[in-house]
Design an enzyme around this catalytic site. Structure first.
Site, short mmCIF file in Angstrom:
data_model
loop_
_atom_site.label_atom_id
_atom_site.label_comp_id
_atom_site.label_asym_id
_atom_site.label_seq_id
_atom_site.Cartn_x
_atom_site.Cartn_y
_atom_site.Cartn_z
N HIS A 28 -13.48 -29.59 28.53
CA HIS A 28 -13.39 -30.65 29.54
C HIS A 28 -12.34 -30.23 30.57
CE1 HIS A 28 -15.64 -34.19 27.79
NE2 HIS A 28 -15.81 -33.23 26.89
N GLY A 29 -12.28 -30.97 31.68
CA GLY A 29 -11.24 -30.69 32.67
C GLY A 29 -11.43 -29.36 33.37
N HIS B 17 -8.10 -33.51 32.62
CA HIS B 17 -9.02 -33.99 33.66
C HIS B 17 -8.31 -34.09 35.00
CE1 HIS B 17 -10.98 -35.72 29.97
NE2 HIS B 17 -12.01 -35.14 30.56
N GLY B 18 -9.06 -33.97 36.08
CA GLY B 18 -8.50 -34.14 37.42
C GLY B 18 -7.92 -32.85 37.95
N GLU C 219 -14.94 -35.42 20.44
CA GLU C 219 -13.71 -34.73 20.88
C GLU C 219 -12.64 -34.86 19.82
OE1 GLU C 219 -12.48 -35.39 24.96
OE2 GLU C 219 -10.38 -35.51 24.36
N ASN D 283 -17.36 -28.81 31.45
CA ASN D 283 -17.51 -30.02 32.27
C ASN D 283 -16.79 -29.88 33.60
OD1 ASN D 283 -18.66 -31.04 29.96
ND2 ASN D 283 -17.33 -32.82 29.83
N ASP E 231 -21.31 -38.78 29.27
CA ASP E 231 -19.99 -38.18 29.09
C ASP E 231 -19.00 -39.28 28.67
OD1 ASP E 231 -18.04 -36.14 29.31
OD2 ASP E 231 -17.62 -36.66 31.41
N HIS E 232 -18.10 -38.95 27.77
CA HIS E 232 -17.06 -39.90 27.32
C HIS E 232 -17.60 -41.29 27.03
CE1 HIS E 232 -13.68 -37.19 27.87
NE2 HIS E 232 -14.25 -36.79 28.99
P1 13P Z 1 -12.58 -32.47 35.79
O1 13P Z 1 -12.65 -33.75 36.56
O2 13P Z 1 -11.21 -31.96 35.64
O3 13P Z 1 -13.51 -31.44 36.33
O4 13P Z 1 -13.05 -32.82 34.30
C1 13P Z 1 -14.39 -33.03 34.04
C2 13P Z 1 -14.61 -33.54 32.66
O5 13P Z 1 -14.10 -33.02 31.70
C3 13P Z 1 -15.50 -34.69 32.52
O6 13P Z 1 -15.61 -35.07 31.19
#
Ligand code: 13P
Length: 280
Positions: free
Chosen positions: A205-206, A177-178, A133, A227, A81-82
């Site tokens: 994502h997120g 994210h978060g 992305e 994700n 990821d990323h």
């Molecule tokens: P979250 O931490 O918000 O679940 O996001 C996950 C994510 O997109 C990891 O790439």
């Protein structure tokens, strides 16, 4: 069984559901996520982001993720990821990851396209899938930066997908994210325009904190990979805390079991929302 992410996402496109991509940091999380997938007969993706490798070195956790996927009774793809740097992407490919993400969302469009093409060329001999992305998902994967969200431009997404040939495209539609400060509401108007222009499976994502009904609308509107990271880490930590409070932890292996349970419960909840169960 270890599978290519392309096959999982094709199944999700044909079957009208999304596949959960769960971030893991240790063996207990890997085992909890796979237990949920096996119980619900769901294909899943195990992933780890490059910024997390300071806690869980890729040379150690990578082989564990690949071995767990091979042992699983359901199809499991293993994903970086990323990905930010070519050495990390190359290491993931050599360890047998079946998918890598290159995150060039912070770069000017031309540079993002050029770098993504370079990563696609690296992945090709391995047959691994490539995710990239476009636009900018808010926050950062490990919460270390407060990156401003910038919604994906649908015309740019179409050009990006055509010129890079990626297998999955992460979009920014109001997601971050978060943990969200306020309940997020995604820009389905933008998602619909992207979906109409781009054939490759889209990635959200997120995932932590998105409302279940918005997840459902996402997978009905072209999102095929979702994700989940923070929700897993929070669920594991909460499960351990609750087990201590209930006096259930008498020794190390009770702690181990509480971690697995937290990861399992979180993955199971999301597999149900994403309608992935029964598609293994
Ligand atoms: P979250 O931490 O918000 O679940 O996001 C996950 C994510 O997109 C990891 O790439």
């Amino acid at each position: 069984m270890l599978v290519n992410m392309k096959d999982l996402l094709r199944g999700a496109q044909e079957g009208g559901y999304a596949v959960g991509s769960f971030s893991v940091a240790n063996m207990e999380m890997v085992r909890g996520v796979i237990a949920a997938a096996e119980e619900t007969k769901a294909p899943i993706i195990l992933q780890i982001a490059e910024v997390r490798l300071n806690h869980s070195p890729l040379a150690l956790i990578g082989p564990l993720m690949v071995a767990a996927a091979k042992e699983a009774a359901v199809p499991v793809a293993v994903h970086l990821d990323h990905g930010l740097t070519l050495p990390t992407i190359k290491l993931a490919l050599s360890l047998g990851f079946t998918s890598v993400m290159f995150d060039g969302s912070h770069l000017p469009l031309e540079e993002n396209i050029a770098m993504t093409r370079q990563v696609a060329a690296l992945a090709r001999p391995y047959g691994a899938a490539v995710e990239a992305e476009i636009g900018c998902v808010g926050g950062s994967e490990d919460g270390s930066e407060d990156i401003a969200m910038r919604c994906t431009d649908p015309a740019q997404a179409e050009r990006f997908a055509r010129e890079t040939g990626v297998d999955a495209l992460a979009v920014a539609i109001g997601n971050a994210h978060g943990n969200y400060k306020d309940t997020p509401h995604l820009r389905f108007d933008i998602l619909e325009r992207i979906r109409d222009l781009v054939e490759v499976p889209l990635v959200l994502h997120g995932g932590t904190g998105i409302l279940p009904e918005e997840f459902v609308r996402c997978y009905k509107t072209g999102i095929k990979k979702i994700n989940i990271a923070t929700a897993t880490f929070d669920a594991v930590e909460r499960s351990v805390r609750e087990a201590y409070a209930a006096g259930e932890i008498k020794g190390y292996y009770d702690l181990h079991s509480a971690e697995i349970r937290g990861a399992y419960e979180n993955a199971k909840k999301h597999i149900e929302i994403f309608a992935t169960g029964g598609h293994a």
